[in-house]
Design a protein around this motif. Structure first.
Motif, PDB file in Angstrom:
ATOM      1  N   ALA A  66     -27.027 -10.217  -5.864  1.00  0.00           N
ATOM      2  CA  ALA A  66     -26.103  -9.094  -5.878  1.00  0.00           C
ATOM      3  C   ALA A  66     -25.559  -8.866  -4.486  1.00  0.00           C
ATOM      4  O   ALA A  66     -26.124  -9.309  -3.502  1.00  0.00           O
ATOM      5  N   PRO A  67     -24.419  -8.143  -4.357  1.00  0.00           N
ATOM      6  CA  PRO A  67     -23.867  -7.862  -3.032  1.00  0.00           C
ATOM      7  C   PRO A  67     -24.845  -7.076  -2.193  1.00  0.00           C
ATOM      8  O   PRO A  67     -25.614  -6.258  -2.693  1.00  0.00           O
ATOM      9  N   GLU A  68     -24.784  -7.309  -0.873  1.00  0.00           N
ATOM     10  CA  GLU A  68     -25.645  -6.579   0.031  1.00  0.00           C
ATOM     11  C   GLU A  68     -25.217  -5.127   0.100  1.00  0.00           C
ATOM     12  O   GLU A  68     -24.061  -4.792  -0.162  1.00  0.00           O
ATOM     13  N   PRO A  69     -26.165  -4.235   0.420  1.00  0.00           N
ATOM     14  CA  PRO A  69     -25.793  -2.838   0.536  1.00  0.00           C
ATOM     15  C   PRO A  69     -24.804  -2.641   1.664  1.00  0.00           C
ATOM     16  O   PRO A  69     -24.666  -3.468   2.557  1.00  0.00           O
ATOM     17  N   ALA A  70     -24.107  -1.495   1.615  1.00  0.00           N
ATOM     18  CA  ALA A  70     -23.055  -1.225   2.579  1.00  0.00           C
ATOM     19  C   ALA A  70     -23.553  -1.271   4.008  1.00  0.00           C
ATOM     20  O   ALA A  70     -22.811  -1.566   4.925  1.00  0.00           O
ATOM     21  N   GLY A  71     -24.820  -0.971   4.238  1.00  0.00           N
ATOM     22  CA  GLY A  71     -25.328  -0.931   5.596  1.00  0.00           C
ATOM     23  C   GLY A  71     -25.445  -2.286   6.250  1.00  0.00           C
ATOM     24  O   GLY A  71     -25.583  -2.373   7.449  1.00  0.00           O
ATOM     25  N   SER A  72     -25.412  -3.383   5.476  1.00  0.00           N
ATOM     26  CA  SER A  72     -25.613  -4.695   6.091  1.00  0.00           C
ATOM     27  C   SER A  72     -24.527  -5.692   5.739  1.00  0.00           C
ATOM     28  O   SER A  72     -24.655  -6.850   6.037  1.00  0.00           O
ATOM     29  N   ARG A  73     -23.429  -5.252   5.114  1.00  0.00           N
ATOM     30  CA  ARG A  73     -22.342  -6.184   4.824  1.00  0.00           C
ATOM     31  C   ARG A  73     -21.079  -5.761   5.569  1.00  0.00           C
ATOM     32  O   ARG A  73     -20.901  -4.613   5.920  1.00  0.00           O
ATOM     33  N   SER A  74     -20.225  -6.733   5.813  1.00  0.00           N
ATOM     34  CA  SER A  74     -18.992  -6.443   6.529  1.00  0.00           C
ATOM     35  C   SER A  74     -18.038  -5.668   5.634  1.00  0.00           C
ATOM     36  O   SER A  74     -18.008  -5.861   4.421  1.00  0.00           O
ATOM     37  N   ILE A  75     -17.266  -4.781   6.243  1.00  0.00           N
ATOM     38  CA  ILE A  75     -16.306  -3.956   5.529  1.00  0.00           C
ATOM     39  C   ILE A  75     -14.910  -4.458   5.842  1.00  0.00           C
ATOM     40  O   ILE A  75     -14.583  -4.671   7.003  1.00  0.00           O
ATOM     41  N   PRO A  76     -14.096  -4.689   4.830  1.00  0.00           N
ATOM     42  CA  PRO A  76     -12.740  -5.177   5.105  1.00  0.00           C
ATOM     43  C   PRO A  76     -12.002  -4.241   6.047  1.00  0.00           C
ATOM     44  O   PRO A  76     -12.166  -3.026   5.991  1.00  0.00           O
ATOM     45  N   ALA A  77     -11.169  -4.839   6.938  1.00  0.00           N
ATOM     46  CA  ALA A  77     -10.407  -4.038   7.900  1.00  0.00           C
ATOM     47  C   ALA A  77      -9.406  -3.164   7.163  1.00  0.00           C
ATOM     48  O   ALA A  77      -8.715  -3.612   6.248  1.00  0.00           O
ATOM     49  N   SER A  78      -9.350  -1.919   7.534  1.00  0.00           N
ATOM     50  CA  SER A  78      -8.380  -0.994   6.962  1.00  0.00           C
ATOM     51  C   SER A  78      -7.260  -0.767   7.966  1.00  0.00           C
ATOM     52  O   SER A  78      -7.418  -1.002   9.159  1.00  0.00           O
ATOM     53  N   LEU A  79      -6.114  -0.317   7.479  1.00  0.00           N
ATOM     54  CA  LEU A  79      -4.966  -0.076   8.333  1.00  0.00           C
ATOM     55  C   LEU A  79      -4.920   1.391   8.717  1.00  0.00           C
ATOM     56  O   LEU A  79      -4.940   2.270   7.852  1.00  0.00           O
ATOM     57  N   ALA A  80      -4.863   1.637  10.012  1.00  0.00           N
ATOM     58  CA  ALA A  80      -4.784   3.001  10.522  1.00  0.00           C
ATOM     59  C   ALA A  80      -3.397   3.230  11.110  1.00  0.00           C
ATOM     60  O   ALA A  80      -2.839   2.369  11.790  1.00  0.00           O
ATOM     61  N   THR A  81      -2.833   4.392  10.825  1.00  0.00           N
ATOM     62  CA  THR A  81      -1.510   4.727  11.318  1.00  0.00           C
ATOM     63  C   THR A  81      -1.579   5.141  12.779  1.00  0.00           C
ATOM     64  O   THR A  81      -2.378   5.990  13.162  1.00  0.00           O
ATOM     65  N   VAL A  82      -0.748   4.502  13.596  1.00  0.00           N
ATOM     66  CA  VAL A  82      -0.660   4.836  15.016  1.00  0.00           C
ATOM     67  C   VAL A  82       0.517   5.779  15.199  1.00  0.00           C
ATOM     68  O   VAL A  82       1.639   5.462  14.789  1.00  0.00           O
ATOM     69  N   PRO A  83       0.315   6.930  15.804  1.00  0.00           N
ATOM     70  CA  PRO A  83       1.429   7.868  15.994  1.00  0.00           C
ATOM     71  C   PRO A  83       2.559   7.221  16.799  1.00  0.00           C
ATOM     72  O   PRO A  83       2.329   6.468  17.743  1.00  0.00           O
ATOM     73  N   ALA A  84       3.795   7.511  16.395  1.00  0.00           N
ATOM     74  CA  ALA A  84       4.934   6.967  17.115  1.00  0.00           C
ATOM     75  C   ALA A  84       5.001   7.553  18.513  1.00  0.00           C
ATOM     76  O   ALA A  84       4.745   8.742  18.720  1.00  0.00           O
ATOM     77  N   GLY A  85       5.312   6.728  19.483  1.00  0.00           N
ATOM     78  CA  GLY A  85       5.377   7.179  20.860  1.00  0.00           C
ATOM     79  C   GLY A  85       6.792   7.498  21.292  1.00  0.00           C
ATOM     80  O   GLY A  85       7.763   7.321  20.541  1.00  0.00           O
ATOM     81  N   ALA A  86       6.927   7.957  22.530  1.00  0.00           N
ATOM     82  CA  ALA A  86       8.230   8.237  23.095  1.00  0.00           C
ATOM     83  C   ALA A  86       8.946   6.934  23.429  1.00  0.00           C
ATOM     84  O   ALA A  86       8.332   5.881  23.568  1.00  0.00           O
ATOM     85  N   SER A  87      10.261   7.016  23.542  1.00  0.00           N
ATOM     86  CA  SER A  87      11.055   5.880  24.003  1.00  0.00           C
ATOM     87  C   SER A  87      11.171   5.976  25.515  1.00  0.00           C
ATOM     88  O   SER A  87      11.438   7.040  26.064  1.00  0.00           O
ATOM     89  N   LEU A  88      10.953   4.835  26.189  1.00  0.00           N
ATOM     90  CA  LEU A  88      10.952   4.819  27.649  1.00  0.00           C
ATOM     91  C   LEU A  88      11.670   3.563  28.118  1.00  0.00           C
ATOM     92  O   LEU A  88      11.333   2.457  27.710  1.00  0.00           O
ATOM     93  N   GLY A  89      12.678   3.744  28.966  1.00  0.00           N
ATOM     94  CA  GLY A  89      13.403   2.609  29.530  1.00  0.00           C
ATOM     95  C   GLY A  89      13.546   2.765  31.034  1.00  0.00           C
ATOM     96  O   GLY A  89      14.051   3.780  31.519  1.00  0.00           O
TER      97      GLY A  89
END
Length: 558
Positions: A66-89
Motif C-alpha cells: 500500500a502507499p506509504e503514509p503522508a509522513g514518509s512519502r513525497s508530496i507532488p509540487a503545488s503551484l503557489a501564486t506569486v503577487p504581481a510586483g511593480a514595474s521598474l525600468g
C-alpha cells in the motif's frame, strides 16, 4: 509499519485463554466434563485469536504494497501564486565623453558638448476602466523627480470596463541615471515602459543613442562592444534596489574567452551606478561580448559605445542586453544602406567597421553552425556569402550583412547549439563626414499589449518582422493628452519585414508611444530612430509585455 488488531478483540482473546483450567492440567489433574467444556471454549477462543492474528498478518502484508503514509512519502509540487510586483525600468543616463581612467577601468569623464541633450519618454497604462497605477520618474536612490500618476481612484467618466488611458512622460530632460516605476494594480503588474534618447550635433559624441529603460536582472548578455584604437566601450551598471550587488563579468573575444583580472567581485552599492572601461579588461578586441552576472541585488546593464576615427566622429550608441543564449535569435529594425556605398566607405583605412555586421557568440564548448536569413519588404534576400557560417565555441564570430539591397530588414539566425547575437547598423557613406552606429539587440516574440515609447523629434519608424506564415499586428497610438487612439492593423506575410512611419501628431496631440499586440505566427518588432538631414541612427527592440500573477511550483519536504 506494524498494524495491530482492534484492542477490544485482543482483550477478549486474552480472557478466554486465561479462564481455561490450564494450570490444573499441567499438574496431572483428571479432566471433568465441566473442564472438557471449558477446554472447548478455550480452543474456540484460541482459534479466534489465531484468526485475528492471521488477519493482522494480512494487514501487514497489504501494508507492504500500500502507499506509504503522508509522513514518509513525497508530496507532488503545488503551484503557489506569486503577487504581481511593480514595474521598474532603469534608464542609463546621458552619454559622457571619456577623459581618463584610474587603475585601468574606473573612468573619468569630461563635460558633454554644448548641444548634448538627454531626455526620457515613457507611458504607463491604466487598468480596464481607466484606473491608473501610481507611477513616477525618480533617481536611482528613490528620490522622486516627477510624478506621472498618483494612482488609485475610480474609473473615469465615460469609460467602459475595457477602456484604457495612459499616464505620459514626454521628453523629460535628465542629467543622470533614472528609474521609471509603476506600482502593481489589482494584483496585476502594470504595463509601463520608458526610453532614453541622447543627441549631440557637435563634439566627439556626435550622433544619437537610445536605450530602453531596462528591468533590473541578475543575468545579462551584451554583444557588440569594441576596444580597438578609437573605440570606447564603457559598461554602466546601475543598482536601483536596496541590496548590494556583487557583479562578475565573463568576456568573450574573437579568439575565445578572456580571463581578465578585476572582472570578478565588482561591488555596486544600492542606489548607485558603477562604470567600467572595458579596454582595461580586454584591450584590442574588435568584437567583445560581455556576460554580466549579479549576486545579491539585480542590476541594469548597458554599454556606452563611441567611435572616433582620427578627428572624425564615428557614432555613439547604448548597447542593450539581448536575449539569453538560445538556438534562435531574431533582430529587427536593421537598416542596411546601398551595397556599393558600403563597399566604398569600408574600403577606406580605419572604416572597416562602418558597415552592417552580425555578431555571434557561442558560450558553450561546441561550435555552432548558424544559418542566417535576411527578410526584407519583398521577402528573403540572399547574403553574398551564402548565409551559413560556423561560429567557434567560446568566441565571437563576425558576419558581414553587406551586399543586399538597401532597406529595413529582420535578421533571423538559427542553429542546433545555443548562442547569442546582435546586429550592427551604420549610417553614412562618406569617410570625411561624421557617421553614426547602432546595435540591434535580439528581441522577444510579440504578444499582447507591449508599451512602446516613442521619443520626440526626428524620423520614427515601427518595424515588424514575421519569419513564417502570417501574423496580424495591431498598434494604437498613445498621445501626449493621455489618450489611446483607435488601433490600426497590419497583416504581415511570413518571411517579410514591414515598416510603418510614426506621425508627429494624431488629432493635434503629439504621439509619444504605441500599444502593440500581435496574433498568429511569431512576429518581432523594433523602433528605428533617424534624423532627416543627418546620419543619426538608433534601433530599439520592443520590451516584453507585462505579465500578471505568476504561479511557481512549491515542494514540501523535510
Amino acid at each position: 509499519m506494524h498494524n495491530d488488531a482492534p484492542p477490544a478483540e485482543v482483550a477478549a482473546a486474552d480472557t478466554s485463554v486465561a479462564d481455561a483450567p490450564v494450570a490444573d492440567d499441567a499438574v496431572g489433574q483428571p479432566r471433568t466434563p465441566a473442564r472438557r467444556t471449558l477446554s472447548r471454549e478455550a480452543l474456540a477462543g484460541l482459534a479466534s485469536a489465531l484468526l485475528i492474528v492471521a488477519a493482522a498478518g494480512g494487514i501487514v502484508a497489504a501494508g507492504s504494497i500500500a502507499p506509504e503514509p503522508a509522513g514518509s512519502r513525497s508530496i507532488p509540487a503545488s503551484l503557489a501564486t506569486v503577487p504581481a510586483g511593480a514595474s521598474l525600468g532603469v534608464c542609463p543616463g546621458p552619454a559622457r565623453l571619456l577623459e581618463g581612467t584610474e587603475a585601468g577601468t574606473d573612468p573619468q569623464f569630461s563635460p558633454e558638448s554644448a548641444t548634448a541633450n538627454s531626455a526620457v519618454t515613457g507611458a504607463v497604462l491604466s487598468a480596464p476602466g481607466g484606473v491608473m497605477p501610481g507611477s513616477r520618474l525618480s533617481a536611482l536612490d528613490g528620490t522622486a523627480a516627477v510624478e506621472i500618476a498618483k494612482g488609485g481612484g475610480q474609473p473615469g467618466e465615460g469609460t467602459g470596463p475595457q477602456d484604457l488611458v495612459a499616464g505620459v512622460l514626454a521628453g523629460r530632460k535628465v542629467e543622470s541615471p533614472t528609474v521609471l516605476g509603476a506600482d502593481a494594480l489589482e494584483g496585476m503588474k502594470p504595463s509601463a515602459a520608458g526610453v532614453q534618447k541622447f543627441t549631440a550635433t557637435d563634439g566627439d559624441l556626435q550622433g544619437s543613442a537610445a536605450a530602453n529603460c531596462q528591468a533590473p536582472a541578475n543575468d545579462h548578455w551584451l554583444g557588440g562592444a569594441s576596444t580597438t584604437v578609437g573605440r570606447t566601450s564603457v559598461l554602466v551598471l546601475s543598482n536601483a534596489s536596496s541590496t548590494p550587488a556583487t557583479v562578475s563579468l565573463e568576456l568573450f573575444g574573437g579568439q575565445g574567452q578572456i580571463q581578465a583580472p578585476g572582472s570578478r567581485g565588482l561591488l555596486v552599492a544600492p542606489g548607485t551606478t558603477r562604470s567600467i572601461v572595458l579596454a582595461g579588461l580586454a584591450p584590442g578586441e574588435e568584437q567583445l561580448t560581455v556576460h554580466v552576472r549579479s549576486a545579491g541585488g539585480p542590476v541594469a546593464a548597458a554599454i556606452q559605445q563611441s567611435v572616433l576615427r582620427g578627428l572624425t566622429p564615428g557614432g555613439v550608441d547604448f548597447i542593450a542586453p539581448g536575449a539569453a543564449p538560445a538556438a534562435r535569435q531574431v533582430m529587427t529594425g536593421v537598416d542596411i544602406q546601398d551595397a556599393a556605398g558600403i563597399a566604398a566607405v569600408t574600403g577606406a583605412g580605419g572604416f572597416d567597421d562602418a558597415g552592417p555586421t552580425l555578431s555571434l557568440t557561442v558560450p558553450g564548448s561546441a561550435d555552432a553552425v548558424v544559418e542566417v536569413k535576411l527578410f526584407g519588404r519583398d521577402g528573403q534576400k540572399a547574403l553574398p556569402g551564402g548565409g551559413v557560417v560556423t561560429a567557434k565555441a567560446g568566441a565571437v564570430t563576425e558576419v558581414s550583412l553587406a551586399g543586399v539591397p538597401a532597406g529595413h530588414y529582420t535578421v533571423s539566425t538559427s542553429s542546433d547549439v545555443s548562442f547569442v547575437a546582435a546586429a550592427r547598423v551604420t549610417r553614412g557613406l562618406s569617410s570625411d563626414k561624421a557617421l553614426d552606429v547602432a546595435w540591434a539587440a535580439s528581441g522577444v516574440r510579440l504578444g499582447s499589449q507591449h508599451v512602446v515609447p516613442v521619443p520626440q523629434g526626428g524620423d520614427r519608424t515601427l518595424v515588424f518582422g514575421v519569419l513564417e506564415n502570417r501574423a496580424t499586428i495591431s498598434y494604437a497610438a498613445i498621445t501626449a493628452d493621455g489618450k489611446i487612439r483607435a488601433a490600426a492593423t497590419a497583416d504581415v506575410a511570413g518571411g517579410t519585414t514591414t515598416s510603418i512611419k510614426v506621425p508627429e501628431k494624431v488629432e493635434e496631440s503629439d504621439v509619444v508611444g504605441y500599444v502593440v499586440s500581435a496574433s498568429g505566427d511569431a512576429a518581432y518588432g523594433a523602433l528605428l530612430l533617424q534624423q532627416e538631414g543627418r546620419e543619426d541612427v538608433s534601433t530599439l527592440a520592443f520590451m516584453p509585455a507585462a505579465t500578471g500573477q505568476e504561479k511557481v511550483p512549491v515542494i514540501l519536504g523535510y
